[in-house]
Motif scaffolding. Structure first.
Motif, short mmCIF file in Angstrom:
data_model
loop_
_atom_site.label_atom_id
_atom_site.label_comp_id
_atom_site.label_asym_id
_atom_site.label_seq_id
_atom_site.Cartn_x
_atom_site.Cartn_y
_atom_site.Cartn_z
N LEU A 1 0.74 -1.55 -0.07
CA LEU A 1 -0.09 -0.08 -0.15
C LEU A 1 0.92 1.33 -0.15
O LEU A 1 0.54 2.04 -0.65
CB LEU A 1 -0.92 0.03 1.24
CG LEU A 1 -2.07 -0.96 1.14
CD1 LEU A 1 -2.96 -0.97 2.24
CD2 LEU A 1 -3.02 -0.37 0.04
N PRO A 2 1.80 1.35 0.85
CA PRO A 2 2.62 2.73 0.74
C PRO A 2 3.35 3.02 -0.81
O PRO A 2 3.28 4.10 -0.92
CB PRO A 2 3.53 2.42 1.72
CG PRO A 2 2.88 1.69 2.88
CD PRO A 2 2.38 0.71 1.92
N VAL A 3 3.76 2.04 -1.35
CA VAL A 3 4.39 2.22 -2.53
C VAL A 3 3.15 2.85 -3.38
O VAL A 3 3.44 3.48 -4.43
CB VAL A 3 5.19 1.10 -3.11
CG1 VAL A 3 5.74 1.33 -4.66
CG2 VAL A 3 6.40 0.78 -2.39
N LEU A 4 2.25 2.19 -3.42
CA LEU A 4 1.11 2.89 -4.22
C LEU A 4 0.52 4.04 -3.77
O LEU A 4 0.36 4.84 -4.66
CB LEU A 4 -0.18 1.77 -4.03
CG LEU A 4 -1.39 1.81 -4.85
CD1 LEU A 4 -2.22 0.39 -5.08
CD2 LEU A 4 -2.27 2.84 -4.41
N PHE A 5 0.79 4.20 -2.59
CA PHE A 5 0.57 5.48 -2.13
C PHE A 5 1.64 6.64 -2.67
O PHE A 5 1.35 7.93 -3.09
CB PHE A 5 0.53 5.57 -0.68
CG PHE A 5 -0.14 6.99 0.05
CD1 PHE A 5 -1.33 7.31 -0.07
CD2 PHE A 5 0.75 7.58 0.64
CE1 PHE A 5 -2.04 8.58 0.43
CE2 PHE A 5 0.17 8.94 1.16
CZ PHE A 5 -0.99 9.45 1.06
N LEU A 6 2.70 5.98 -2.46
CA LEU A 6 3.61 6.88 -3.32
C LEU A 6 3.29 7.36 -4.83
O LEU A 6 3.41 8.57 -4.83
CB LEU A 6 4.76 6.34 -3.33
CG LEU A 6 6.32 6.97 -4.12
CD1 LEU A 6 7.07 7.82 -3.40
CD2 LEU A 6 7.33 5.91 -4.67
N SER B 1 1.88 -5.19 2.98
CA SER B 1 2.19 -5.89 1.72
C SER B 1 0.79 -6.44 1.19
O SER B 1 0.04 -6.86 1.74
CB SER B 1 3.07 -6.97 1.94
OG SER B 1 3.20 -7.96 1.01
N PHE B 2 0.61 -6.45 -0.35
CA PHE B 2 -0.50 -7.10 -0.63
C PHE B 2 -0.65 -8.53 -0.66
O PHE B 2 -1.65 -9.03 -0.59
CB PHE B 2 -0.52 -6.70 -2.27
CG PHE B 2 -0.88 -5.39 -2.45
CD1 PHE B 2 -1.76 -4.53 -1.86
CD2 PHE B 2 -0.32 -4.63 -3.53
CE1 PHE B 2 -2.02 -3.40 -2.03
CE2 PHE B 2 -0.68 -3.45 -4.13
CZ PHE B 2 -1.57 -2.83 -3.24
N ASP B 3 0.46 -9.16 -0.41
CA ASP B 3 0.72 -10.64 -0.33
C ASP B 3 -0.19 -10.85 0.97
O ASP B 3 -0.99 -11.83 1.12
CB ASP B 3 2.04 -11.10 -0.23
CG ASP B 3 2.58 -10.75 -1.60
OD1 ASP B 3 2.30 -10.71 -2.43
OD2 ASP B 3 4.14 -10.55 -1.42
N VAL B 4 0.15 -10.05 2.05
CA VAL B 4 -0.55 -10.46 3.35
C VAL B 4 -1.88 -10.15 3.36
O VAL B 4 -2.75 -10.62 3.70
CB VAL B 4 0.35 -9.81 4.60
CG1 VAL B 4 -0.40 -9.83 5.79
CG2 VAL B 4 1.89 -10.40 4.55
N LEU B 5 -2.11 -8.69 2.73
CA LEU B 5 -3.49 -8.21 2.82
C LEU B 5 -4.30 -9.15 1.94
O LEU B 5 -5.58 -9.48 2.40
CB LEU B 5 -3.35 -6.90 2.36
CG LEU B 5 -4.57 -6.02 2.22
CD1 LEU B 5 -5.04 -5.87 3.73
CD2 LEU B 5 -4.20 -4.56 1.59
#
Lengths: 665, 544
Positions: free
Chosen positions: A141-146, A201-205
């Motif tokens: 999510l944070p890289v997506l948010f970047l 992480s998307f993997d965990v999410l």
């Protein structure tokens, strides 16, 4: 080279382009006019990643490729990397971003010719692509948010590109700040995810998220959706998008049609497995999408500025995509993202070409000694008959108009029809709201075909309406621009064949469904529907859509060709207040400016807190200081130097002390 | 590379430079000496960064430590005790980095009394570095007070028109807090001496950590320490000295003030308030979170309506430091690491903002935003650097500000001590307000038509000005994309601190529980009323 290396290039080339185009000419002024060099670099750093993405797309084996480059932040439980994920969804989005983006870059070479900020423009466009690629390729999510905030930044820079006009800068600020409102919701969603799962992480999410308690899941999805309403311009945060048309036209095409505004949909599709676990929020998504689609379509009917029509049309089409997401058909939302990227980019670039032409007229007026200040090159009321002067622009604009109107077999027909069908199917399955959404979708389809055909006819057909139209004639745009138009125009025509409806071969030829769908091993989940719509009914729905599109397009074509602006006047007479409300955009801006912004800044901040700060908080401090000063002044007066006074004071003091001691107060 | 007494060298080299400048006459010689000194100090401090090994525990002693105990008679365990741990390292680096930058920024800004200015500036740096490296509370206090005097003169002599008022206000505010703290230090020294140091007065940080302070005493000791540091931060409503001091101070003074001086407050909270008074610190965490969040919102809103660019940046500091305090009182590793890195980030971005506003002031001698407008056309390089600094300050991901704010909010949201996600969600809205006031400043100052001839003629940055900005801008990107080498340096000490807080909190609770248990026993004996405590109060009235 491994896929991870290729991906690195895909990501870094646009960044390198941004740095090259942005930094070197800032210091070396002679580079600023090297348009060919700047434009070539700018376009190449997007075109090469497109080619690389095609390669990745062709060689993709089906299993997600995760590239974990380096640690971003690690603290406590948080271990966050610059990690990217190549799968069907991110590949498709990357193809659109670099493909349509590349075409828009190509177009900009001609469009921005002669502009002082040519270098900056390409730097911002490149930076935008970099941010957008982070958004669609991120694996957490944070890289997506970047990327999410990065595209917001670029949109700020590009909307305010012509900064000497403060109205543009104001629109830029508005875009950034309104987007930030949504971003706060996104941030809080991340905090909540981290608190519940200890990872972003998307993997965990995606693996553990669906098992979260429903209340938590509702909150996460709801907050992300609020974030999406900002970026993807839905009620109540859509107000920035129409103003964003202040930027150069390719910007409108790139940011406000093809890529950035679809981020919200991408987010929901990426997390579709989670969204499906929050049915209450899905209902909200569908209703907000439907409401936005209808509202924006009505506004578009009553606008005279060609870009503004397209802007509201974008808001409306995004509403369609949210309808799809709200009934659990995320792959259809992405399908519409793709087709919309084709036809809306084509329309915006076509509008840009028209504006280019009309600016020629404006210069002509100036040369003829006429005052051009009341001439607006974006106003359709002073266009008309451009088909004769700009044949390529006209044909491609028409293709895209037919596509967005849903004329059978065009790109828009397939994707929009699929959205309507999914809403119907979900409603057929027993969901009342989905049926209501379907009805709104049909209504919006009528309006869409109407206002788009109106914009086409008013612009290209009939007789020229600009002043001195017998002497002044606009010219067709250069080949870099028309080349871009043809590419997108043809894609608008055939792009829909990637998603043929279920009536064809039982859905086996719906490539995009097979490619993205979780049931075929893709990353995008979908709502499961129990009762199937009978085949005959499905054919009926398709027929209905076709009749609506053809009928409305014909109607609008006929009335505007015969009556021209007179039909607008007739509409205005017939609808009165309603039409005025459409023209005035339902007064959303007035509401925000006066109720929210003004009361916050002038009321709370200026008259409230700032005054409080100087008078009360600082006043108290200065009061204490004054009191101390006065007190010391008084004390100073006591120091008279007369021994008698001291003696008196001493006696009184001693008496008091003794008294106190004796009676033990 | 192994330089003996490196930490002390980094602290005192600037003071040595200050003495040296006093011997010089020519302005240029003074400036170059100041620059050489601060540059040399910065280079030496890189040795600290390299020499500090985060894998070596600082639970018992700091690294690169210097101890000298022989300066006070026996009976007082007050030492010259300096060193480096994860909390101090980055702030020391920030201080030494800003040193040469501030000297360069003053190069032409300071037009008179060069000797005094640069000498005071260098002395100030010694004081600040000392604050961040002291492991003896008393020594800390001396350095803490030492910073006051140079700053007072820098504002009072080289400041703007209201400089005297601002300087006096700054001093009185700080003194009120720090004198109270002195009382606290003295009490703590004796009490800790009795409890854990064989009756010898002590202010050694590690010894103090061993002392589990009874709750009743913790309460008022925490209050005086926290009050003093809250003034320094400053926390709402103790902040009104800050806008005055900032607006009046010369650029160099503002940069030091915002960049590092304010961090003495947050650093003090982190170093002393949290680990020494853990029970009260945790029980008052909610209160501090609320005050911090008020500061975030309040500072931002007031910043939005300022007409003076410098005042706007000053109020933005109040807002940003609210985030730091919030992070400290969350008591989670994420938030505390975020707070430490945010102190550095704020120093970089707000420092940059003050420098750029100062460069505008030097050109036009006005700070009012309405006097500008359209500068993007005449000074594109300055504009570019301003926009980058503004975005860093507004917390755009990819730049430094985001890392700190994100970690702080992420850690506070899950904090069991604050335990109020709604409150943290509210704090998050601060990022909207930050965009509002910062973009508004850019809008008013840099965009629009160039209508004023003086603005149109304005010269863009010269080599010196650009050069002094480069390190800050580069670091904004470095800390934005690669903060992990820095976070790694601070991680072990942060974790040690949080563990200490937890252990001590539990220990004090046990202690109090035991006391309560033992206190109940005597009540069964009728001849032992708890009058012993009251005797001292009764003394004056019974004496006659």
């Amino acid at each position: 080279m491994t896929s991870a290396d290729l991906l690195r290039l895909v990501l870094l080339l646009p960044l390198a382009g941004a740095v090259l185009n942005g930094v070197a000419p800032l210091f070396l002024k002679h580079l600023r006019t090297r348009e060919t060099l700047l434009g070539t670099i700018g376009t190449a750093v997007v075109a090469i990643p497109f080619v690389l993405t095609v390669y990745l797309f062709v060689t993709f084996g089906g299993d997600p490729i995760v590239a974990d480059y380096f640690t971003w932040m690690a603290a406590g439980d948080l271990d966050l990397s610059f990690a990217y994920r190549v799968d069907q969804l991110s590949l498709l989005m990357t193809l659109v971003v670099t493909g349509v983006g590349g075409v828009i870059h190509l177009y900009s070479i001609g469009y921005m010719h002669g502009d002082d900020g040519y270098w900056r423009f390409f730097a911002y466009l490149n930076l935008f692509i970099f941010a957008m690629l982070n958004l669609v390729l991120a694996n957490n999510l944070p890289v997506l948010f970047l990327g999410w905030e990065g595209v917001g930044l670029c949109s700020y820079l590009l909307i305010g590109f012509w900064y000497t006009d403060l109205r543009n800068s104001a629109a830029a600020n508005k875009a950034f700040i309104v987007n930030r409102v949504g971003d706060v919701a996104f941030l809080v969603a991340m905090f909540l995810v981290f608190r519940e799962l200890g990872s972003l992480s998307f993997d965990v999410l995606l693996a553990e998220g669906p098992n979260l308690p429903e209340a938590t899941l509702n909150w996460i999805v709801f907050l992300l959706f609020v974030g999406a309403t900002g970026k993807s311009a839905q009620i109540p945060l859509f107000v920035w998008l129409p103003d964003a048309m202040a930027g150069p036209t390719p910007v409108s095409a790139l940011i406000h049609a093809a890529t950035m505004v679809t981020s919200g949909l991408y987010l929901l599709a990426r997390l579709s497995a989670l969204v499906l676990g929050a049915p209450v929020v899905m209902m909200i998504v569908a209703i907000v999408g439907a409401a936005t689609a209808l509202m924006a379509a009505t506004i578009a009917v009553a606008q005279d500025d060609i870009k503004r029509v397209l802007a509201y049309s974008t808001v409306s089409q995004l509403g369609y995509m949210f309808m799809a997401a709200g009934v659990g058909a995320f792959f259809v939302a992405i399908f519409h993202v793709v087709t919309h990227a084709f036809f809306k980019a084509c329309l915006f670039l076509g509008a840009g070409s028209v504006i280019h032409g009309m600016e020629e007229v404006e210069h002509g007026l100036e040369e003829q000694g006429r005052d051009p200040s009341d001439f607006d090159p974006q106003d359709m009321r002073t266009m008309g008959g451009l088909a004769e002067y700009m044949p390529a622009t006209r044909t491609t604009y028409l293709l895209a108009t037919l596509a967005i109107s849903g004329i059978p077999l065009t790109a828009g027909f397939f994707s929009k029809d699929e959205i309507l069908f999914k809403a119907f199917e979900y409603g057929y399955d027993g969901s009342t709201y989905a049926m209501a959404v379907w009805v709104v979708g049909i209504l919006t389809a009528v309006l869409t075909a109407f206002y788009m055909m109106r914009s086409y006819v008013l612009t290209f057909e009939g007789e020229p309406r600009w002043p001195l139209s017998d002497q002044l004639a606009p010219h067709e745009s250069p080949s870099t621009m028309t080349g871009a138009l043809w590419t997108l125009g043809l894609l608008s025509l055939v792009g829909g064949f990637i998603g043929l409806p279920a009536v064809v071969q039982g859905g086996d030829w719906n490539w995009i469904h097979h490619y993205l769908g979780a049931k075929y091993g893709g990353p995008v989940a979908e709502a499961s529907v129990q009762g199937h719509v009978p085949l005959a009914l499905e054919w009926g729905l398709i027929l209905l859509s076709s009749v609506i599109a053809l009928g409305t397009v014909y109607y609008a074509w006929r009335v505007y060709l015969t009556q021209g602006l007179g039909y607008d006047a007739a509409l205005k007479r017939r609808l009165r207040g309603v039409y005025q409300t459409w023209t005035d955009k339902y007064y959303w801006d007035e509401f925000y400016n006066e109720v929210v912004v003004d009361s916050l800044i002038n009321g709370v901040a200026r008259k409230g807190l700032a005054a409080f700060d100087t008078t009360v908080v600082d006043g108290a401090v200065n009061g204490v200081a004054d009191t101390a000063q006065n007190a010391s002044g008084l004390l100073r007066r006591v120091q008279t130097g007369l021994v008698q006074n001291y003696a008196l004071a001493l006696t009184v003091g001693a008496a008091l002390l003794i008294g106190l001691m004796l009676y033990g107060v | 590379m192994n330089i003996p007494h490196l930490t002390s060298l980094v602290i005192f080299l600037p003071a040595l430079g200050a003495v040296l400048t006093l011997a010089l006459r020519r302005a240029s010689a003074i400036r170059w000496t100041a620059l050489a000194t601060t540059l040399a100090t910065f280079l030496l401090s890189i040795g600290l960064f390299v020499g500090y090994d985060p894998s070596v525990s600082t639970a018992l002693a700091p690294q690169l430590a210097d101890v000298w105990a022989g300066w006070l008679p026996d009976g007082y365990d007050i030492k010259y005790f300096v060193g480096i741990d994860g909390l101090s390292l980055l702030l020391v680096m920030l201080t030494t980095l800003l040193g040469p930058i501030v000297v360069l920024s003053s190069w032409t800004y300071i037009g008179e009394k060069h000797k005094g200015y640069y000498a005071l500036l260098l002395l100030l740096q010694t004081g600040i570095t000392g604050v961040f490296t002291s492991f003896d509370l008393f020594l800390f206090y001396i350095f803490f007070e030492l910073t006051l005097i140079p700053m007072y003169f820098i504002i009072g002599i080289w400041g703007g028109t209201e400089r005297i008022y601002a300087a006096v206000k700054f001093v009185i505010y700080t003194l009120v807090g720090s004198l109270l703290m002195l009382v606290g230090i003295l009490y703590l020294g004796y009490a800790a001496g009795d409890a854990v140091n064989n009756g010898v007065f002590t202010t050694d940080w590690y010894t103090l950590l061993e002392y589990n302070i009874p709750l009743a005493v913790q309460g008022w000791l925490f209050a005086v320490f926290a009050f003093s540091f809250a003034i320094k931060v400053p926390l709402f409503p103790l902040h009104t000295w800050l806008p005055d001091a900032h607006v009046q101070a010369p650029t160099g003074g503002s940069v030091i003030l915002a960049g590092v001086l304010l961090k003495m407050g947050t650093y003090g909270l982190l170093r002393f308030c949290l680990p020494l008074f853990p029970n009260v610190a945790q029980s008052s965490a909610g209160l501090f979170a609320v005050i911090a969040i008020i500061g975030i919102i309040y500072g931002a809103l007031v910043a939005r309506v300022q007409d003076d660019a410098k005042s706007l940046v000053a109020y933005s500091s109040i807002s940003h430091l609210g985030f730091v305090v919030l992070g400290l009182f969350a008591f989670t590793t994420e938030a505390m690491q975020g707070a430490v890195i945010q102190m550095v980030n704020h120093g970089l971005s707000t420092g940059a903002l003050f420098l750029l506003v100062g460069m505008l002031y030097e050109r036009r001698h006005t700070r009012l935003m309405d006097d500008y407008g359209g500068l993007a056309t005449s000074v594109p390089v300055l504009t570019t650097l301003m926009v980058i600094s503004v975005l860093a300050s507004a917390g755009l991901p990819g730049l430094n500000g985001f890392v700190g704010e994100f970690l702080i909010l992420l850690g506070s949201f899950k904090s069991p001590v604050i335990d109020s996600p709604v409150l943290i969600a509210f704090a998050t809205t601060g990022v909207i307000l930050a965009a509002m006031y910062l973009l508004h400043m850019v809008y008013r100052t840099f965009f629009g038509e160039l209508t004023n001839e003086a603005n149109a003629q304005m010269a863009d940055l010269n080599g010196r000005e650009f050069g002094l900005m480069v390190p800050l801008i580069v670091l904004m990107f470095v800390l934005g994309f690669f903060p992990s080498p820095f976070l790694r340096q601070t991680a072990p000490t942060t974790e040690f601190l949080l563990e200490t807080v937890e252990e001590k909190r539990a220990a004090v609770e046990r202690m109090e529980a035991n006391d309560a248990a033992t206190a109940e026993e005597p009540t069964q004996v009728p001849t032992a009323p708890p009058e012993g405590q009251e005797v001292s109060i009764d003394v004056p009235s019974t004496s006659p």
